[in-house]
Design a protein around this motif. Structure first.
Motif, PDB file in Angstrom:
ATOM      1  N   THR A 188      -2.074  19.843  -5.486  1.00  0.00           N
ATOM      2  CA  THR A 188      -2.451  18.656  -4.718  1.00  0.00           C
ATOM      3  C   THR A 188      -1.784  17.454  -5.367  1.00  0.00           C
ATOM      4  O   THR A 188      -1.907  17.248  -6.575  1.00  0.00           O
ATOM      5  N   THR A 189      -1.077  16.683  -4.554  1.00  0.00           N
ATOM      6  CA  THR A 189      -0.283  15.568  -5.060  1.00  0.00           C
ATOM      7  C   THR A 189      -0.724  14.264  -4.417  1.00  0.00           C
ATOM      8  O   THR A 189      -0.967  14.213  -3.212  1.00  0.00           O
ATOM      9  N   VAL A 190      -0.835  13.217  -5.221  1.00  0.00           N
ATOM     10  CA  VAL A 190      -1.031  11.853  -4.718  1.00  0.00           C
ATOM     11  C   VAL A 190       0.119  11.012  -5.261  1.00  0.00           C
ATOM     12  O   VAL A 190       0.633  11.274  -6.352  1.00  0.00           O
ATOM     13  N   GLY A 191       0.532  10.011  -4.497  1.00  0.00           N
ATOM     14  CA  GLY A 191       1.619   9.183  -4.963  1.00  0.00           C
ATOM     15  C   GLY A 191       1.916   8.028  -4.054  1.00  0.00           C
ATOM     16  O   GLY A 191       1.192   7.772  -3.073  1.00  0.00           O
ATOM     17  N   PHE A 192       2.977   7.313  -4.383  1.00  0.00           N
ATOM     18  CA  PHE A 192       3.418   6.215  -3.537  1.00  0.00           C
ATOM     19  C   PHE A 192       4.935   6.246  -3.470  1.00  0.00           C
ATOM     20  O   PHE A 192       5.610   6.822  -4.339  1.00  0.00           O
ATOM     21  N   ALA A 193       5.483   5.640  -2.444  1.00  0.00           N
ATOM     22  CA  ALA A 193       6.924   5.551  -2.278  1.00  0.00           C
ATOM     23  C   ALA A 193       7.304   4.132  -1.906  1.00  0.00           C
ATOM     24  O   ALA A 193       6.564   3.445  -1.204  1.00  0.00           O
ATOM     25  N   TYR A 194       8.469   3.720  -2.379  1.00  0.00           N
ATOM     26  CA  TYR A 194       9.010   2.404  -2.053  1.00  0.00           C
ATOM     27  C   TYR A 194      10.292   2.604  -1.265  1.00  0.00           C
ATOM     28  O   TYR A 194      11.208   3.267  -1.723  1.00  0.00           O
ATOM     29  N   ARG A 195      10.341   2.038  -0.087  1.00  0.00           N
ATOM     30  CA  ARG A 195      11.513   2.166   0.779  1.00  0.00           C
ATOM     31  C   ARG A 195      12.357   0.912   0.649  1.00  0.00           C
ATOM     32  O   ARG A 195      11.868  -0.201   0.762  1.00  0.00           O
ATOM     33  N   PHE A 196      13.645   1.098   0.393  1.00  0.00           N
ATOM     34  CA  PHE A 196      14.561  -0.035   0.216  1.00  0.00           C
ATOM     35  C   PHE A 196      14.885  -0.718   1.534  1.00  0.00           C
ATOM     36  O   PHE A 196      14.831  -0.105   2.586  1.00  0.00           O
TER      37      PHE A 196
END
Length: 196
Positions: A188-196
């Motif tokens: 199980t993974t939690v995270g965030f992403a930043y889009r350029f």
């Protein structure tokens, strides 16, 4: 001047790269909890996400993580001490991500691809006699690598034009380290992403 010129070149290059990539490329961070159907064999990892959004529905994603917890056992007696340790050295995944929007900023997605995990093992001990002299000392290190199909589902929410948070659940290749039967391996993974 020797410092300013390279710094200026790097900033100009970064500005150009950011414009060239538009909003197709994203990077992020993840924290992962893994569960194996064997007592004491649960791993936690932390790492990065690199992705390329082909269109609204399809993306390609790479995930790279290393262990933040593992198995550590110690045995101590009057004339003997032994320690055993195992932890995730590197886990990498190359995934196809299929996304379907269900509400404004809220998407569900499916993941399928290849995951490779390398786990390191270390065993060491020392035995002494009645006088305290060392009669036996050992230190063994080894590693185990397993790769195969992984798949899962998840949900992501776009906080704004740049930031997205996500959570997903995957089935990883079976965990089979020199035992008579395979054990199911989930994460199980939690995270965030930043889009350029």
């Amino acid at each position: 001047m020797k410092v300013l010129l390279p710094a200026a070149m790097i900033m100009l290059g970064a500005a150009y790269t950011q414009n060239a990539m538009a909003s197709d490329v994203y990077v992020g961070a993840l924290y992962n909890q893994q569960d194996i159907d064997a007592p004491g064999n649960d791993f936690n990892t932390a790492g990065i996400v690199l992705g390329y959004q082909l269109n609204e529905y399809v993306a390609f994603e790479g995930r790279f993580a290393t262990g933040t917890s593992g198995v550590l056992a110690r045995t101590t007696a009057t004339d003997f001490s032994h320690s055993y340790k195992e932890d995730m050295d590197l886990q990498s995944s190359l995934l196809l991500k299929l996304t379907y929007p269900i509400a404004d900023g809220l998407n569900v997605y499916g993941l399928a691809g290849y995951t490779r995990s390398k786990i390191e093992f270390e065993s060491k001990g020392i035995q002494t006699n009645e006088l305290g002299n060392v009669v036996l000392e050992y230190h063994n290190e080894s590693s185990w690598t397993r790769g195969g199909l992984s798949y899962g589902i998840g949900v992501e929410y776009q906080l704004n034009d740049n930031f997205t948070v996500f959570v997903d659940h995957q089935i990883l290749p079976d965990f089979d380290v020199a035992i008579a039967y395979d054990q199911k391996w989930k994460s199980t993974t939690v995270g965030f992403a930043y889009r350029f």
